[in-house]
Scaffold this active site. Sequence first.
Site, PDB file in Angstrom:
ATOM      1  N   ASN A   1       0.983  -1.241   0.420  1.00  0.00           N
ATOM      2  CA  ASN A   1      -0.411  -0.022   0.189  1.00  0.00           C
ATOM      3  C   ASN A   1       0.808   1.433   0.164  1.00  0.00           C
ATOM      4  O   ASN A   1       0.596   2.651   0.057  1.00  0.00           O
ATOM      5  CB  ASN A   1      -1.187   0.176   1.285  1.00  0.00           C
ATOM      6  CG  ASN A   1      -0.069  -0.248   2.542  1.00  0.00           C
ATOM      7  OD1 ASN A   1       0.411  -1.106   2.779  1.00  0.00           O
ATOM      8  ND2 ASN A   1      -0.438   0.072   3.376  1.00  0.00           N
TER       9      ASN A   1
ATOM     10  N   CYS B   1      -3.360   5.108   6.590  1.00  0.00           N
ATOM     11  CA  CYS B   1      -4.163   4.188   6.652  1.00  0.00           C
ATOM     12  C   CYS B   1      -3.312   3.306   7.504  1.00  0.00           C
ATOM     13  O   CYS B   1      -3.703   2.290   8.762  1.00  0.00           O
ATOM     14  CB  CYS B   1      -4.454   2.209   5.922  1.00  0.00           C
ATOM     15  SG  CYS B   1      -6.368   3.005   5.106  1.00  0.00           S
TER      16      CYS B   1
HETATM   17  N1  PLP Z   1      -4.713  -3.940   3.371  1.00  0.00           N
HETATM   18  C1  PLP Z   1      -3.535  -3.232   2.641  1.00  0.00           C
HETATM   19  C2  PLP Z   1      -2.778  -3.736   2.408  1.00  0.00           C
HETATM   20  C3  PLP Z   1      -3.860  -2.134   3.041  1.00  0.00           C
HETATM   21  O1  PLP Z   1      -3.971  -0.519   2.171  1.00  0.00           O
HETATM   22  C4  PLP Z   1      -5.573  -1.772   4.181  1.00  0.00           C
HETATM   23  C5  PLP Z   1      -6.115  -0.286   4.049  1.00  0.00           C
HETATM   24  O2  PLP Z   1      -4.987   0.216   3.373  1.00  0.00           O
HETATM   25  C6  PLP Z   1      -6.383  -2.845   4.842  1.00  0.00           C
HETATM   26  C7  PLP Z   1      -5.186  -3.899   4.792  1.00  0.00           C
HETATM   27  C8  PLP Z   1      -7.376  -2.233   5.273  1.00  0.00           C
HETATM   28  O3  PLP Z   1      -8.619  -1.764   5.186  1.00  0.00           O
HETATM   29  P1  PLP Z   1      -9.616  -1.494   5.439  1.00  0.00           P
HETATM   30  O4  PLP Z   1      -8.866   0.044   5.819  1.00  0.00           O
HETATM   31  O5  PLP Z   1     -10.663  -2.110   4.946  1.00  0.00           O
HETATM   32  O6  PLP Z   1      -9.537  -1.458   7.289  1.00  0.00           O
END
Ligand code: PLP
Length: 387
Positions: free
Chosen positions: A153, A329
Amino acid sequence: MSQKLIYLDNSATTPVIPEVADEMDRVLRNCFGNPSSMHHLGMDSSKVIKEARQTVAKTLKCRESEIIFTSCGTEADNLAIIGAATRASRAGKHVITSDIEHPAVLESMKALETCGFEVTYLPVNNDAVIDAEELKAAIRPDTVLVSLMYVNNEVGSVMPVAEAGRAIKSANPNTLFHVDAVQAYTKMPLRPQSMGIDLLSASGHKIHASKGVGFLYASDKVKFNTLMLGGGQQSGRRSGTENVPGIAGMALAADKAFSSMEEDVARMYALKSYFIGELLKLDGVYINGRYGRDSAPHIISASFEGIRSQVLLNALDAKGICVSSGSACSANHPGISRTLKSMGVKSALLDSTIRFSMSALTTKEELDYTLEVLNDTLPVLRRFTRK
Ligand code: PLP
């Protein structure tokens, strides 16, 4: 004159597209019955969920029974990792992941460690990619689960998921393979069955649906402990009354994305290549990780020598451009990015890094405006920060 709005933070979340908002509004108003109720309103809601399940299953070429709706990608990651590893713990207490996973995975691993599991964290190379051979060598007879992200991400690196699937199954056919596909779903090729994937997480708000909904693909062969205890919804695998409008919106968003995926992805790769080419013409700009077709189409991580990320982020925001420093995030995990450190980014650039993340809606005009603002702003900011 109205202020421009250039949204380049799509890896944090995406705008809900109008068709999805309309569908959610329709379901919210008309299908308010509890999907577990036996009257016609309940049946209307349960039909919406059934159809959404069919739509999502079609995108992964899997069975409907293999889709479990969750509240977000984080819940899907938690359910896959903690649920599957604890269920398999009689066979062993060893799990493997990479050094650069999202906190939804890393914190699940920490929770397993407190329950007596041993976790192997695989290092990544300068491109933020693991070595599949190293993964194979780390698999033991007591390895019950491997969890890897498909697309990182923060820098958009792509893990060798298909190769990893083959390596895992040849080293220990009983080891389960979970893929965090939150940044990859609708952008990268995904066929769980042929890629050796047993569990896969995705999130609605990264694909132009709303927040509050995601899903876990779990192969019918996989057994896992549920984390949400209660009324036994979704065949007892995830209790809790379903988010009917959210689920309907996510299915529509997925369907739309898959129907134009090839063109959208090609356009994003072309824009990414153009944007990086122009960024590299600016003084003191470095790109982190690979940036060709072997990276994700939508994420660009750039370091700006001599400028702190937050300062540049604020300067861009003042011009209507929304970006992220590191990973939005991970806002609850402030500090220097673990991903950038693990991939060996120079320490002087760690706190000078910005993530630009596009969606299928991003245009060349938006990138040109961003480049223009950067061209004007970088020398000014450097004048204040350089001695
Ligand atoms: N995994 C990855 C690679 C992410 O980029 C994110 C959020 O950015 C998540 C998990 C978590 O997702 P959520 O925001 O729907 O909880």
